[in-house]
Design a protein around this motif. Structure first.
Motif, PDB file in Angstrom:
ATOM      1  N   PHE A  31     -22.420  -7.310   5.226  1.00  0.00           N
ATOM      2  CA  PHE A  31     -22.271  -5.860   5.172  1.00  0.00           C
ATOM      3  C   PHE A  31     -23.439  -5.262   4.395  1.00  0.00           C
ATOM      4  CE2 PHE A  31     -17.424  -6.308   5.574  1.00  0.00           C
ATOM      5  CZ  PHE A  31     -17.569  -6.487   6.926  1.00  0.00           C
ATOM      6  N   ASP A  32     -23.819  -4.047   4.770  1.00  0.00           N
ATOM      7  CA  ASP A  32     -25.063  -3.531   4.229  1.00  0.00           C
ATOM      8  C   ASP A  32     -24.870  -2.477   3.147  1.00  0.00           C
ATOM      9  OD1 ASP A  32     -23.935  -1.861   5.979  1.00  0.00           O
ATOM     10  OD2 ASP A  32     -25.794  -1.170   6.899  1.00  0.00           O
ATOM     11  N   ARG A  33     -23.665  -2.083   2.859  1.00  0.00           N
ATOM     12  CA  ARG A  33     -23.482  -1.082   1.814  1.00  0.00           C
ATOM     13  C   ARG A  33     -22.506  -1.600   0.783  1.00  0.00           C
ATOM     14  NH1 ARG A  33     -24.011   4.381   3.035  1.00  0.00           N
ATOM     15  NH2 ARG A  33     -25.079   4.823   4.981  1.00  0.00           N
ATOM     16  N   ALA A  34     -22.667  -1.113  -0.405  1.00  0.00           N
ATOM     17  CA  ALA A  34     -21.778  -1.564  -1.474  1.00  0.00           C
ATOM     18  C   ALA A  34     -20.328  -1.249  -1.129  1.00  0.00           C
ATOM     19  CB  ALA A  34     -22.163  -0.893  -2.778  1.00  0.00           C
ATOM     20  N   ILE A  35     -20.110  -0.091  -0.510  1.00  0.00           N
ATOM     21  CA  ILE A  35     -18.749   0.325  -0.203  1.00  0.00           C
ATOM     22  C   ILE A  35     -18.079  -0.623   0.779  1.00  0.00           C
ATOM     23  CG2 ILE A  35     -17.634   2.082   1.209  1.00  0.00           C
ATOM     24  CD1 ILE A  35     -18.675   4.125  -0.594  1.00  0.00           C
ATOM     25  N   ASN A  36     -18.892  -1.134   1.752  1.00  0.00           N
ATOM     26  CA  ASN A  36     -18.315  -2.096   2.694  1.00  0.00           C
ATOM     27  C   ASN A  36     -18.051  -3.424   2.025  1.00  0.00           C
ATOM     28  OD1 ASN A  36     -18.356  -0.321   4.762  1.00  0.00           O
ATOM     29  ND2 ASN A  36     -20.359  -0.925   5.498  1.00  0.00           N
ATOM     30  N   ARG A  37     -18.886  -3.758   1.051  1.00  0.00           N
ATOM     31  CA  ARG A  37     -18.733  -5.063   0.404  1.00  0.00           C
ATOM     32  C   ARG A  37     -17.440  -5.133  -0.405  1.00  0.00           C
ATOM     33  NH1 ARG A  37     -24.668  -4.752  -0.779  1.00  0.00           N
ATOM     34  NH2 ARG A  37     -25.577  -5.863   0.970  1.00  0.00           N
ATOM     35  N   ILE A  38     -16.987  -3.984  -0.887  1.00  0.00           N
ATOM     36  CA  ILE A  38     -15.733  -4.000  -1.647  1.00  0.00           C
ATOM     37  C   ILE A  38     -14.584  -4.473  -0.757  1.00  0.00           C
ATOM     38  CG2 ILE A  38     -14.190  -2.643  -3.076  1.00  0.00           C
ATOM     39  CD1 ILE A  38     -16.425  -0.746  -3.593  1.00  0.00           C
ATOM     40  N   HIS A  39     -14.622  -4.043   0.513  1.00  0.00           N
ATOM     41  CA  HIS A  39     -13.557  -4.471   1.435  1.00  0.00           C
ATOM     42  C   HIS A  39     -13.564  -5.977   1.589  1.00  0.00           C
ATOM     43  CE1 HIS A  39     -12.842  -0.412   2.362  1.00  0.00           C
ATOM     44  NE2 HIS A  39     -13.943  -0.209   3.011  1.00  0.00           N
ATOM     45  N   ALA A  40     -14.795  -6.532   1.724  1.00  0.00           N
ATOM     46  CA  ALA A  40     -14.904  -7.979   1.899  1.00  0.00           C
ATOM     47  C   ALA A  40     -14.315  -8.703   0.698  1.00  0.00           C
ATOM     48  CB  ALA A  40     -16.363  -8.367   2.101  1.00  0.00           C
ATOM     49  N   ALA A  41     -14.567  -8.166  -0.484  1.00  0.00           N
ATOM     50  CA  ALA A  41     -14.018  -8.799  -1.679  1.00  0.00           C
ATOM     51  C   ALA A  41     -12.492  -8.761  -1.659  1.00  0.00           C
ATOM     52  CB  ALA A  41     -14.549  -8.111  -2.928  1.00  0.00           C
ATOM     53  N   GLY A  42     -11.948  -7.692  -1.071  1.00  0.00           N
ATOM     54  CA  GLY A  42     -10.496  -7.553  -1.027  1.00  0.00           C
ATOM     55  C   GLY A  42      -9.805  -8.662  -0.256  1.00  0.00           C
ATOM     56  N   ILE A  43     -10.470  -9.202   0.773  1.00  0.00           N
ATOM     57  CA  ILE A  43      -9.848 -10.289   1.545  1.00  0.00           C
ATOM     58  C   ILE A  43      -9.579 -11.476   0.638  1.00  0.00           C
ATOM     59  CG2 ILE A  43     -10.044 -11.722   3.582  1.00  0.00           C
ATOM     60  CD1 ILE A  43     -12.349 -10.049   4.455  1.00  0.00           C
ATOM     61  N   GLY A  44     -10.640 -11.860  -0.113  1.00  0.00           N
ATOM     62  CA  GLY A  44     -10.478 -13.020  -0.978  1.00  0.00           C
ATOM     63  C   GLY A  44      -9.460 -12.779  -2.066  1.00  0.00           C
ATOM     64  N   ASP A  45      -9.449 -11.576  -2.597  1.00  0.00           N
ATOM     65  CA  ASP A  45      -8.541 -11.266  -3.695  1.00  0.00           C
ATOM     66  C   ASP A  45      -7.098 -11.467  -3.300  1.00  0.00           C
ATOM     67  OD1 ASP A  45     -10.437 -10.664  -5.437  1.00  0.00           O
ATOM     68  OD2 ASP A  45     -10.151  -8.501  -5.450  1.00  0.00           O
ATOM     69  N   THR A  46      -6.752 -11.040  -2.080  1.00  0.00           N
ATOM     70  CA  THR A  46      -5.342 -11.076  -1.717  1.00  0.00           C
ATOM     71  C   THR A  46      -5.000 -12.348  -0.964  1.00  0.00           C
ATOM     72  OG1 THR A  46      -5.884  -9.804   0.234  1.00  0.00           O
ATOM     73  CG2 THR A  46      -5.127  -8.599  -1.663  1.00  0.00           C
ATOM     74  N   MET A  47      -5.524 -12.464   0.243  1.00  0.00           N
ATOM     75  CA  MET A  47      -5.097 -13.557   1.112  1.00  0.00           C
ATOM     76  C   MET A  47      -5.626 -14.892   0.626  1.00  0.00           C
ATOM     77  SD  MET A  47      -3.040 -12.814   3.337  1.00  0.00           S
ATOM     78  CE  MET A  47      -2.199 -11.438   2.667  1.00  0.00           C
ATOM     79  N   GLY A  48      -6.875 -14.910   0.143  1.00  0.00           N
ATOM     80  CA  GLY A  48      -7.442 -16.171  -0.312  1.00  0.00           C
ATOM     81  C   GLY A  48      -6.617 -16.784  -1.412  1.00  0.00           C
ATOM     82  N   LEU A  49      -6.293 -15.970  -2.399  1.00  0.00           N
ATOM     83  CA  LEU A  49      -5.547 -16.506  -3.538  1.00  0.00           C
ATOM     84  C   LEU A  49      -4.093 -16.768  -3.161  1.00  0.00           C
ATOM     85  CD1 LEU A  49      -7.018 -17.071  -6.081  1.00  0.00           C
ATOM     86  CD2 LEU A  49      -5.594 -15.404  -7.189  1.00  0.00           C
ATOM     87  N   LEU A  50      -3.547 -15.957  -2.245  1.00  0.00           N
ATOM     88  CA  LEU A  50      -2.160 -16.189  -1.815  1.00  0.00           C
ATOM     89  C   LEU A  50      -2.024 -17.572  -1.187  1.00  0.00           C
ATOM     90  CD1 LEU A  50       0.710 -15.111  -1.249  1.00  0.00           C
ATOM     91  CD2 LEU A  50      -0.133 -14.396   0.957  1.00  0.00           C
ATOM     92  N   PHE A  51      -2.948 -17.897  -0.289  1.00  0.00           N
ATOM     93  CA  PHE A  51      -2.834 -19.187   0.393  1.00  0.00           C
ATOM     94  C   PHE A  51      -3.160 -20.339  -0.542  1.00  0.00           C
ATOM     95  CE2 PHE A  51      -2.931 -16.722   4.360  1.00  0.00           C
ATOM     96  CZ  PHE A  51      -1.809 -17.276   4.929  1.00  0.00           C
ATOM     97  N   THR A  52      -4.066 -20.109  -1.504  1.00  0.00           N
ATOM     98  CA  THR A  52      -4.318 -21.153  -2.498  1.00  0.00           C
ATOM     99  C   THR A  52      -3.040 -21.440  -3.277  1.00  0.00           C
ATOM    100  OG1 THR A  52      -6.480 -20.166  -2.742  1.00  0.00           O
ATOM    101  CG2 THR A  52      -5.883 -21.857  -4.306  1.00  0.00           C
ATOM    102  N   THR A  53      -2.345 -20.356  -3.665  1.00  0.00           N
ATOM    103  CA  THR A  53      -1.099 -20.523  -4.401  1.00  0.00           C
ATOM    104  C   THR A  53      -0.071 -21.292  -3.591  1.00  0.00           C
ATOM    105  OG1 THR A  53      -1.575 -18.420  -5.417  1.00  0.00           O
ATOM    106  CG2 THR A  53       0.648 -19.266  -5.676  1.00  0.00           C
ATOM    107  N   VAL A  54       0.031 -20.926  -2.314  1.00  0.00           N
ATOM    108  CA  VAL A  54       0.992 -21.621  -1.452  1.00  0.00           C
ATOM    109  C   VAL A  54       0.640 -23.099  -1.348  1.00  0.00           C
ATOM    110  CG1 VAL A  54       1.790 -21.810   0.933  1.00  0.00           C
ATOM    111  CG2 VAL A  54       1.631 -19.579  -0.155  1.00  0.00           C
ATOM    112  N   ALA A  55      -0.668 -23.373  -1.217  1.00  0.00           N
ATOM    113  CA  ALA A  55      -1.102 -24.767  -1.111  1.00  0.00           C
ATOM    114  C   ALA A  55      -0.742 -25.543  -2.367  1.00  0.00           C
ATOM    115  CB  ALA A  55      -2.611 -24.821  -0.874  1.00  0.00           C
TER     116      ALA A  55
END
Lengths: 104, 322
Positions: A31-55
């Motif tokens: 992504f080319d703008r800081a504002i778009n990059r925040i969204h990308a970070a949001g994926i890891g924050d929620t789903m990434g950590l959720l599935f790690t926890t489940v694992a």
């Protein structure tokens, strides 16, 4: 044989977690703008950590209990606040916020 | 038990303070949400707000003592009379602290107990929407081609309760692809992207250990799985470290640092499973708090001088233009 079922569940959850975390990093790269990059970070924050926890929770004979969920709960509470502030900062930095204003 | 007591007080206070509407400037029910002009993300946003408005109604409130007690039990990992008693006492102390210094009122707290089932349904809803949004945004990130353009969308949430609006704002930000930027009145502003998501890329990340483990002992299989995951996460962290060092602008770097925080958290969790050390969970907890506080402070420090004084005026101005 039953334990292999748990193993594959763990592997699947970890694969999902790694997929979402990787997607977040790749999104940050592409992504080319800081504002778009925040969204990308949001994926890891929620789903990434959720599935790690489940694992971790499904994984074999660990002494972990439901407290494994605490970091996830904390992150779910803190990450919106920090995302909000990052977005607000970027919003203030943008010279013409009206350009990006969409339909209401 | 003693250790839990030490950890509990700061965590409990932090846990509640992080949810305080004070964090949002002059919180009100007009929302400005940053999202992309992506139709699917947009849909998620509106379905979320509609469901929120419909199901939770105007009754939803928080119940601090109950939350604290639940948190205490989670932290201890088991329940017996002693733990319950200590939990009650410590929760009461922290709650008294908050009543005294943070202007909480006990009247609202009774309401959550009544609306708890609705709230649980809402949480499940939110989880599902988060999953869908995460898939959408992941595919957007992995898809070769153009870059999405940010857009701001604003709308009225139709809720007249500060706490509900806070929950809604938090939920919207928690859903990947949408971030609540500002709130005033009951409108939301969000960025969306011009690109549509038309098909799947079909390229999923697979566990590299998939083939070899069929003949292994299960301990080795688990160890291999965790080590491979840790290695992969380390690589991701290294990438984000380079990004944090080389990207222009403070915001980009802070986002990279935030991302590193998430990755390290995941690594600590996996390490806890690999080493079978349950105290590593507490390390992850403290790490979350530290990264949150540091991000907040860095954002405050790196804001332009004078922004704080001007921001309320800027918000009302923006609201007037819309």
């Amino acid at each position: 044989m039953n334990e292999w079922v748990y193993f594959w569940l763990t592997a699947a959850a970890l694969a999902a977690a790694l997929f979402f975390l990787t997607a977040g990093v790749i999104g940050n790269l592409r992504f080319d703008r800081a504002i778009n990059r925040i969204h990308a970070a949001g994926i890891g924050d929620t789903m990434g950590l959720l599935f790690t926890t489940v694992a971790v929770l499904v994984g074999r004979d660990n002494q972990q209990t439901v407290r494994v969920f605490l970091p996830l709960i904390f992150l779910c509470i803190t990450s919106p606040v920090s995302s909000h502030f990052l977005a607000l900062m970027e919003f203030h930095r943008m010279e013409n916020p009206e350009e990006h204003a969409g339909r209401g | 038990m003693k250790f839990c007591l030490l950890l509990f007080c700061p965590c409990g206070i932090f846990f509640i303070i992080a949810q305080d509407p004070v964090f949002f400037n002059e919180f009100a029910n007009k929302f400005h949400v940053l999202t992309w002009s992506n139709p699917s993300v947009h849909g998620i946003l509106f379905s979320l707000s509609a469901r929120q408005a419909g199901k939770t109604g105007r009754k939803g409130e928080r119940s601090v003592p109950v939350l604290l007690l639940v948190f205490w039990i989670l932290l201890n990992g088991r329940v017996n009379a002693e733990i319950l008693l200590f939990g009650l006492i410590v929760s009461a102390l922290i709650y008294g602290f908050m009543l005294r210094f943070l202007k909480w009122s006990p009247r609202r707290d009774l309401l959550l107990i009544r609306t708890l089932p609705i709230f649980l349904v809402y949480l499940l809803n939110l989880l599902w929407e988060m999953l869908k949004a995460a898939c959408t945004v992941s595919l957007l990130a992995l898809k070769p081609g153009g870059k999405p353009e940010p857009k701001l969308v604003s709308f009225h949430s139709g809720l007249d309760n500060d706490n509900l609006n806070l929950i809604l704002a938090q939920s919207i930000t928690l859903t990947p692809g949408t971030i609540t930027v500002k709130t005033e009145g009951d409108r939301f502003l969000c960025p969306l992207s011009e690109r549509r998501i038309c098909r799947r890329t079909g390229k999923l990340f697979l566990s590299p250990a998939a083939e070899e483990i069929s003949e292994m002992k299960i301990e080795d299989a688990y160890a291999l799985l965790y080590v491979v995951s840790l290695t992969w996460l380390t690589l991701l962290t290294a990438v984000m470290l380079v990004r944090a060092a080389r990207l222009p602008g403070v915001t980009n770097r802070l986002i990279a640092v935030n991302m590193i925080g998430t990755l390290v958290n995941a690594m600590i969790l996996i390490l806890a499973a690999l080493l079978r050390e349950s105290w590593l969970i507490d390390v992850a907890l403290i790490y979350t708090m530290i990264s949150f506080v540091s991000i907040l402070i860095l954002v405050r420090v790196s804001e332009k001088p004078g922004t704080e004084e001007e921001s309320p005026a800027g918000e009302t101005e923006g609201g007037g233009r819309r």
